[in-house]
Write a protein that holds these residues in place. Structure first.
Motif, PDB file in Angstrom:
ATOM      1  N   PHE A   1      -6.674   2.689 -40.359  1.00 42.99           N
ATOM      2  CA  PHE A   1      -7.233   4.027 -40.588  1.00 42.99           C
ATOM      3  C   PHE A   1      -6.128   5.073 -40.697  1.00 42.99           C
ATOM      4  O   PHE A   1      -6.101   5.870 -41.638  1.00 42.99           O
TER       5      PHE A   1
ATOM      6  N   GLU B   1      -2.992   4.671 -41.392  1.00 43.71           N
ATOM      7  CA  GLU B   1      -2.219   4.435 -42.603  1.00 43.71           C
ATOM      8  C   GLU B   1      -2.978   4.954 -43.828  1.00 43.71           C
ATOM      9  O   GLU B   1      -2.388   5.559 -44.727  1.00 43.71           O
ATOM     10  N   THR B   2      -4.284   4.737 -43.836  1.00 42.12           N
ATOM     11  CA  THR B   2      -5.095   5.195 -44.962  1.00 42.12           C
ATOM     12  C   THR B   2      -5.073   6.709 -45.084  1.00 42.12           C
ATOM     13  O   THR B   2      -4.972   7.252 -46.188  1.00 42.12           O
ATOM     14  N   VAL B   3      -5.148   7.394 -43.945  1.00 39.37           N
ATOM     15  CA  VAL B   3      -5.095   8.855 -43.971  1.00 39.37           C
ATOM     16  C   VAL B   3      -3.758   9.311 -44.546  1.00 39.37           C
ATOM     17  O   VAL B   3      -3.692  10.227 -45.380  1.00 39.37           O
TER      18      VAL B   3
ATOM     19  N   SER C   1      -1.791   7.655 -46.619  1.00 40.95           N
ATOM     20  CA  SER C   1      -1.799   7.366 -48.059  1.00 40.95           C
ATOM     21  C   SER C   1      -2.587   8.434 -48.812  1.00 40.95           C
ATOM     22  O   SER C   1      -2.158   8.910 -49.873  1.00 40.95           O
ATOM     23  N   GLY C   2      -3.727   8.791 -48.265  1.00 42.52           N
ATOM     24  CA  GLY C   2      -4.531   9.828 -48.884  1.00 42.52           C
ATOM     25  C   GLY C   2      -3.787  11.153 -48.942  1.00 42.52           C
ATOM     26  O   GLY C   2      -3.855  11.882 -49.936  1.00 42.52           O
ATOM     27  N   MET C   3      -3.045  11.466 -47.881  1.00 34.85           N
ATOM     28  CA  MET C   3      -2.221  12.674 -47.878  1.00 34.85           C
ATOM     29  C   MET C   3      -1.210  12.629 -49.009  1.00 34.85           C
ATOM     30  O   MET C   3      -0.941  13.646 -49.662  1.00 34.85           O
TER      31      MET C   3
END
Lengths: 220, 220
Positions: B177, B179-181, B183-185
């Motif tokens: 989660f 890491e995903t945030v 990446s989204g940033m």
DNA sequence: AGATTTATACAGCGTTCGATGCACAAAGAT
DNA sequence: ATCTTTGTGCATCGAACGCTGTATAAATCT
């Protein structure tokens, strides 16, 4: 702007033009081009790749779509029209903002991992926004559609109006968060993450939802 | 593998090789190439662009770095070495898993928006993983370094061992989660988001943290 | 039927791509 | 001083790029 504004669909319904009729299905060709751009990106997709996948000659491609840029723009719009519902259909009918966000993230997890139907991984629009910055088509596209952020923000505002979200919540910030999680999912999907992993991300994000709303309440 | 394994640095410290010495600073040239790849991506960066930015001729580029692919691989490693600390330095020293995650997300927000020093927006590795899928260099690179996910997972595990995170927490899922945030940033930064917006995302993510941990506790 | 309009197949346009061959320059090795 | 080794500057290489010119085929319009 385009000289072929008249033809809305590839089908030969009414409104036949004069000369020799097109021998291929325009929509099917656009479908093939969309999948190719989606899979390989703009730069890595050559006209040769396109003509082969679309089953037409280069001259026909340029006659029907104008240029590689124009074809890409049309492919992006086609993508949103055809696949946008995968992420939004359930979210639109959800009664509360929370359920809408949950549906959006879970359905995105399913779609982005290619689990719903046979399709490339990740969001074509997200990938395009990263890989093709120099391309004018991407900027025009982003300006021409209602973005994910705008949709999310509108839905959360409705949640405040409906009373299922406290007015203390910063809807823009929360919408930005949800959008960011989906963008991150897109990246992870592209790098091989499967549906279960992405749903795990959605689950964690939604597990924090009530705490997020409560924090906003305590602050405001 | 490489014929120039001997030269570790561009400086002329010891270990002079025989022939005519290199007239340019190898590290400075690699710096310029990294920035260019980071800004424009692999495909959109041509050898001409590189030679101009690096201030050397094409022949010297190939003599020093082997090929465009090899230069890109080296640029990726150079990027991680040089800028990785921006996201990790504070997180590494944080006493708890929660503070580590918070530091990681806030410092990522600052770095990815280009607010720390003069640098392109977004994470070069994230962008590369999306834009250059066909490239062998990216796969080799991903396999050769400790990934963000692995670092996060290890830090969260330590949190469980230290007792500041309950053992019921699915550390892999939580790491994914975070890491995903990030990446989204990276995606949002690339599309123009400023530091305040990205810090807003970090804030929302961390506002949910306790709820996430509590939910895991109730479940397990 | 003849004229007009459009689509198709094929070949090739000029440009740029990543990468090299060659002649010369500048260092260490002897 | 000479030989060997390596870097540099310039001119290119063959291939692929996006795109188009030409001739022909297939439809509508008069």
């Amino acid at each position: 702007m385009h000289k072929d504004d008249a033809e809305q669909s590839g089908d030969l319904t009414l409104r036949r033009s004069r000369g020799r009729p097109r021998a291929f299905d325009r929509t099917a060709a656009l479908d093939a081009a969309t999948t190719l751009f989606w899979t390989n990106g703009y730069e890595a997709t050559s006209i040769s790749d396109l003509t082969e996948a679309m089953g037409i000659g280069a001259k026909s491609l340029y006659a029907a779509f104008g240029s590689k840029d124009a074809l890409f723009t049309e492919a992006l719009h086609h993508y949103v029209r055809k696949y946008g519902g995968l992420a939004w259909d359930r979210a639109r009918e959800a009664p509360t903002a929370r359920e809408a966000a949950s549906a959006f993230l879970y359905d995105s997890a399913a779609a982005l991992s290619g689990s719903v139907c046979d399709m490339p991984r990740g969001c074509m629009a997200t990938i395009a926004s990263l890989g093709c910055e120099g391309l004018a088509a991407v900027g025009e596209f982003a300006a021409s559609i209602e973005t994910t952020f705008q949709r999310l923000e509108a839905r959360l505002k409705k949640g405040v109006d409906d009373g299922d979200l406290p007015p203390s919540v910063d809807v823009a910030q929360l919408a930005r968060f949800v959008e960011t999680v989906q963008s991150g999912m897109s990246v992870k999907a592209r790098n091989g993450a499967d549906r279960a992993e992405l749903e795990g991300v959605a689950k964690v994000a939604m597990a924090g939802w009530d705490g997020i709303v409560r924090a906003a309440n305590a602050e405001g």
